[in-house]
Each structure stands twice: as structure tokens, then as C-alpha cells.
Design an enzyme around this catalytic site. Structure first.
Site: not given
Ligand code: BG6
Length: 506
Positions: A60, A259
Site C-alpha cells: 500500500r 525448526h
Molecule cells: C525464525 C524465528 O524462524 O528463526 C526467529 O521466527 C528466529 O524468531 C529465527 O530468530 C532463527 O533463525 P536462524 O537461522 O538465525 O537460526
């Protein structure tokens, strides 16, 4: 023998995306600026994008194409992994368009359709488009509905349309299913790409390579030899400017649901028949289905909120004092859970998963900790400094693998044994730096390669694991406070100590 360079089965040959474009919703967000737009440039720089590639921003803002291109340019200059080349940028920027639109307004989608059709004619994108929803999930239904009603989600013969969604994939099992229904109302399951960026990390894909390409690890990869597995994702930063996203979500939904459960599945799964998407998913789903929740959630989980303190010599505020976080928030910034798997390979082996913000340092690792040797023919004194053997996948930031084992201390009169480690470092063994996870995943979307994207079943299975824990936590009031710069709340130490074990200090 067939020349591998000519053999069509040789899948090592780099694959360049065919004619296509990406429509990016959420161009002003952090993720778009820091990850998505730089990754698109890095792909262009590495020669993986088609010459007529198009990037359309939808937002937007009162921007024209040049304004948006300037935004992309700044994001690329600041965050791209590979060097900036004027000629690559020029070619990429020629395909950049902007649609000033309102997510709720059908007229905006009609404009978007005109732009997309024009790109098909002028840039040769040939009706192949990705709709990348880098927006809060609450907005998915409205965007998907409009994509459908405007005809944008519907490819003509010989064309393709795909949608990319970022986590969180729902808030719990019910909302995850609702989200699937929304997405599937406009896209086929094979047109839906859910991004869990951990799966795009080289070090995460390497778990499967190390396990299944070698003979020496797999025979001991089971409960006969493994005592426990510890999966840690620790960050030294707080929530930064993400209060709006984070409050009400918390560490378990933000990191464990996606993750860490994915890391657990890759560590624990059986060998797949092949690395095709379907085969890998089947094996991961078997792991997630085999999860047994802790009998007593209070005893086998822990959660906390970071308190004010010092980190890296700088004073930092506590979670409850962060901008945008209500002082009454019960959102956890640290979560730890203990799971077991009901299958022959892993029966009785606890998997400890923990994640947190404002911990001692930024590190993600999967540590497979082995049992003590059944008999140690040494005096007690000689093995005082011997701990358990371990194999550690160092996912980041110090990418590599460590094997910890006991070795004789030189010069000692008796066979005194102490822990030593053998290290594999990516930087020492490979010349090229690893691509960013987003480069890999965005290219896979453009190529239509699904192995690294969780499908709805995996997402649902993950919520089945977390929902009872989150429900219990919701009943049990405020999370415990923990010191910034430490390794989490006392309850996390108690939780693992009840099993007679301790957390690794990464
Ligand atoms: C993201 C989360 O999916 O992964 C974040 O939402 C987190 O809160 C991040 O900081 C961490 O990613 P990485 O790759 O830096 O471990």
C-alpha cells in the site's frame, strides 16, 4: 561407462529456473528486506534466474517501479551474500515492477493481473508465477481468496502458479487445518510451498548426507548406543522489533513446532528409499507420528522469559519491558521439552529440544550423546575427565561436525583419559561459502522441487505434539524469569537433572 556430463540422470548439473516471476506480498517487512530480496539477487548473480525474470512488489505504499527498485537495491547492497555487480543488477532491475494496492481491494488484484500479463508479453515470463506471502498469516485468507477470484491462481495450459507461505503455519492444529483449507481452495497441494528455512540450510541437509552416505555412524545410531539427543537453538538477541509477531506466539510455536521438530525428524528417521520429496516426507512423518509426549508435562518441559540484565557488556531490558509487550504477557521466550519415540530404534532414548532468546550465545546444534562404555578398565581417577562420547552437528554459526571421545593424556604415567574432539569445519574442507537457506529454497520453488518443503501432514503432526504442552502451559500462569546471557530458567536444568543428565554447554 556413460559420461556423467551427458547422462541425464546426473542431477549434479546446476539447474537454472525456466521463465518465471515472483509476486512478493509484504515487501516492507524485515524478512523481505533481509532475506528474500537479497536471496533473489544472489540467485541472479549466480546465474540461476532466467534472463527475463520478474519481481513484482505489492503493497500500500505510494511507490512507482523505480521507488520499489530502489528499495530492492538497498536491501541487496546491505544484505546480499555475493558481491554486487552492476550488470547483474541492471538486468534484474529491468524486471522489477510495483503495484500500489490494498490487500482487500479486488481492483488492486485486477491491476496486478494486468502487470503480470504485461510481464508475460514483455519479459517472457510465460504465465509462470510465484505468489510469495511474506505477510502475517491472518492476511492469508483474504489474499488467497482474491488471487482465486481474480483468476491469478489459475494457470492456463502449459503455465504454472505456485504459492509460498512462511511460518507460523497456524497457531495450533485447528488453525493449521483452517490455513490448509484456505490455501487448498485456490492451489493444489503440489503448488503450495511452506518455508521452514532450516531445511534450506546446508548443515541441516548434511544430516542426511552424513547419516546415509557413511558406514560408520548408522550402526550405532540407535538406543543400544545412544543415550540421548540434545537439539539446541539458542540466540543471544532478544525479540528486537518483533513484539507484534512474537507476543502470543512464543518460543515453542516460533521454533520448536517447525525448526526443532524437523531437526529431530532428520536425526531420527529411517533411511528413505530415495531423496524424492515423497520418500523423505514419509520417513519424517513416521518419526513425528512415533512421538510420545511426556507423561507429566510439568516435569518434562520448561519455559521462561528473559529478565533484564547484561549481555555482551551492555545492559538489556527484560522481555516484559520490551516495546509492545504488555507487562502481563505470559509468552515464553525459552522453551524446552523432552520427547521419546515409540519405535525400536529409539525406544527409551530421550530427545531434549530447547530454544531461547537472550541466551549465552547464538548457536544451533544437534548433539547425539552416546552411552558410557559398558566397562572401563581404568582407575576411577584416570577417567575423571572423561565424559560421554558425542557427535555434534554444528548447524550454525560455526558450521561443521564435532566428534568428542576420550584420549590418553600425553606424558601421564597411567592411562589417564580426557575428552578430545575431532572437528570438521566447512571452511577448511570446501572452498565456496554455503548459499543462504533462502537462496536454496526460492530456487527450489522456481524449479518446482518439493523435497525441502514440509507438507500439511508434517505440520499437523507437529501441532499434535505441541498442542497438549501449550494447553498445559496456558493453565499454569507466568513463565519463570531467567537471566539474560545465561542458559535458561532453573526449571530447564531441573527437568534434565531428573533424568540424571545435564544439558550440553555449547
Ligand atoms: C525464525 C524465528 O524462524 O528463526 C526467529 O521466527 C528466529 O524468531 C529465527 O530468530 C532463527 O533463525 P536462524 O537461522 O538465525 O537460526
Amino acid at each position: 561407462m556413460a559420461n556423467p556430463l551427458r547422462d541425464p540422470r546426473d542431477r549434479r548439473l546446476p539447474k537454472v529456473a525456466g521463465p518465471c516471476g515472483i509476486v512478493l506480498f509484504g515487501v516492507t517487512g524485515d524478512l523481505a528486506r533481509k532475506k528474500i530480496m537479497p536471496a533473489i539477487y544472489d540467485l541472479a548473480n549466480r546465474g540461476f534466474l532466467p534472463p527475463g525474470f520478474a519481481l513484482v512488489g505489492f503493497a500500500r505504499r505510494q511507490w512507482d517501479n523505480e521507488d520499489f527498485a530502489a528499495e530492492v537495491h538497498d536491501a541487496v547492497r546491505e544484505h546480499a551474500r555475493t558481491p554486487f555487480h552492476e550488470d547483474v543488477w541492471r538486468q534484474l532491475s529491468e524486471g522489477i515492477r510495483f503495484v500500489e494496492g490494498d490487500l482487500n481491494d479486488p481492483v488492486s488484484y485486477a491491476q496486478l493481473r494486468d502487470v503480470v500479463e504485461e510481464l508475460d508479453r514483455l519479459r517472457g515470463t510465460m504465465g509462470n508465477h510465484v505468489f510469495y506471502l511474506s505477510i502475517p498469516p491472518g492476511l492469508f485468507p483474504v489474499v488467497v481468496t482474491h488471487l482465486k477470484e481474480s483468476g491469478l491462481s489459475e494457470p492456463a495450459a502449459g503455465e504454472w502458479r505456485r504459492v509460498v507461505v512462511e511460518k507460523p503455519f497456524g497457531h495450533d492444529l485447528t488453525s493449521a487445518r483452517d490455513l490448509d483449507h484456505v490455501l487448498e481452495s485456490a492451489f493444489r497441494p503440489d503448488e503450495i510451498f511452506r518455508i521452514d528455512h532450516y531445511l534450506g540450510k546446508e548443515t541441516v541437509q548434511n544430516i542426511l548426507a552424513v547419516r546415509f552416505a557413511n558406514t560408520m555412524f548408522e550402526p550405532i545410531w540407535n538406543g543400544n548406543f545412544v543415550d540421548n539427543v540434545q537439539i539446541t537453538q539458542a540466540e543471544d538477541i532478544g525479540i528486537g522489533g518483533r513484539a507484534g509477531y512474537y507476543d502470543g506466539i512464543g518460543a515453542a510455536r516460533d521454533v520448536i513446532q517447525n525448526h526443532l521438530l524437523q531437526l529431530m525428524a532428520l536425526t531420527a528417521m529411517e533411511e528413505p528409499l530415495s531423496f524424492d520429496a515423497q520418500q523423505v516426507r514419509v520417513e519424517k512423518e513416521k518419526v513425528l507420528s512415533a512421538v510420545r509426549l511426556p507423561g507429566d508435562i510439568d516435569l518434562h518441559t520448561a519455559r521462561g522469559q528473559y529478565a533484564a540484565g547484561w549481555q555482551g557488556g551492555v545492559p538489556v531490558v527484560g522481555f516484559l519491558e520490551e516495546d509492545g509487550i504488555p507487562a502481563t504477557s505470559t509468552t515464553e521466550t525459552f522453551a524446552a521439552i523432552r520427547l521419546t519415540l515409540d519405535n525400536r530404534r529409539w525406544a527409551g532414548v530421550p530427545f531434549y529440544l530447547r530454544t531461547g532468546k537472550r541466551l549465552g550465545r547464538r548457536v544451533t546444534e544437534v548433539a547425539v550423546v552416546f552411552k558410557r562404555a559398558p566397562h572401563l578398565p581404568f582407575s576411577d581417577y584416570a577417567v575423571q575427565e572423561l565424559s560421554d562420547n558425542a557427535l555434534v552437528f554444528r548447524i550454525q554459526p560455526d558450521e561443521g561436525i564435532t566428534v568428542r571421545f576420550g584420549s590418553k593424556v600425553p606424558g601421564t604415567p597411567t592411562l589417564e583419559v580426557r575428552d578430545v574432539s575431532m572437528d570438521f569445519q566447512y571452511g577448511d574442507s570446501f572452498v565456496d561459502t554455503s548459499p543462504e537457506a533462502y537462496e536454496k529454497l526460492i530456487l527450489d520453488v522456481l524449479l518446482g522441487e518439493p523435497p525441502l518443503f514440509p507438507r500439511s501432514t508434517e505440520v499437523e503432526l507437529s501441532w499434535r505434539i505441541l498442542d497438549p504442552i501449550l494447553d498445559r502451559w496456558a493453565e499454569s500462569g507466568r513463565p519463570e524469569q531467567y537471566a539474560s546471557g545465561g542458559w535458561g530458567p532453573a526449571s530447564a536444568y531441573d527437568m534434565i537433572a531428573r533424568d540424571g543428565r545435564e544439558w550440553r554447554r555449547p
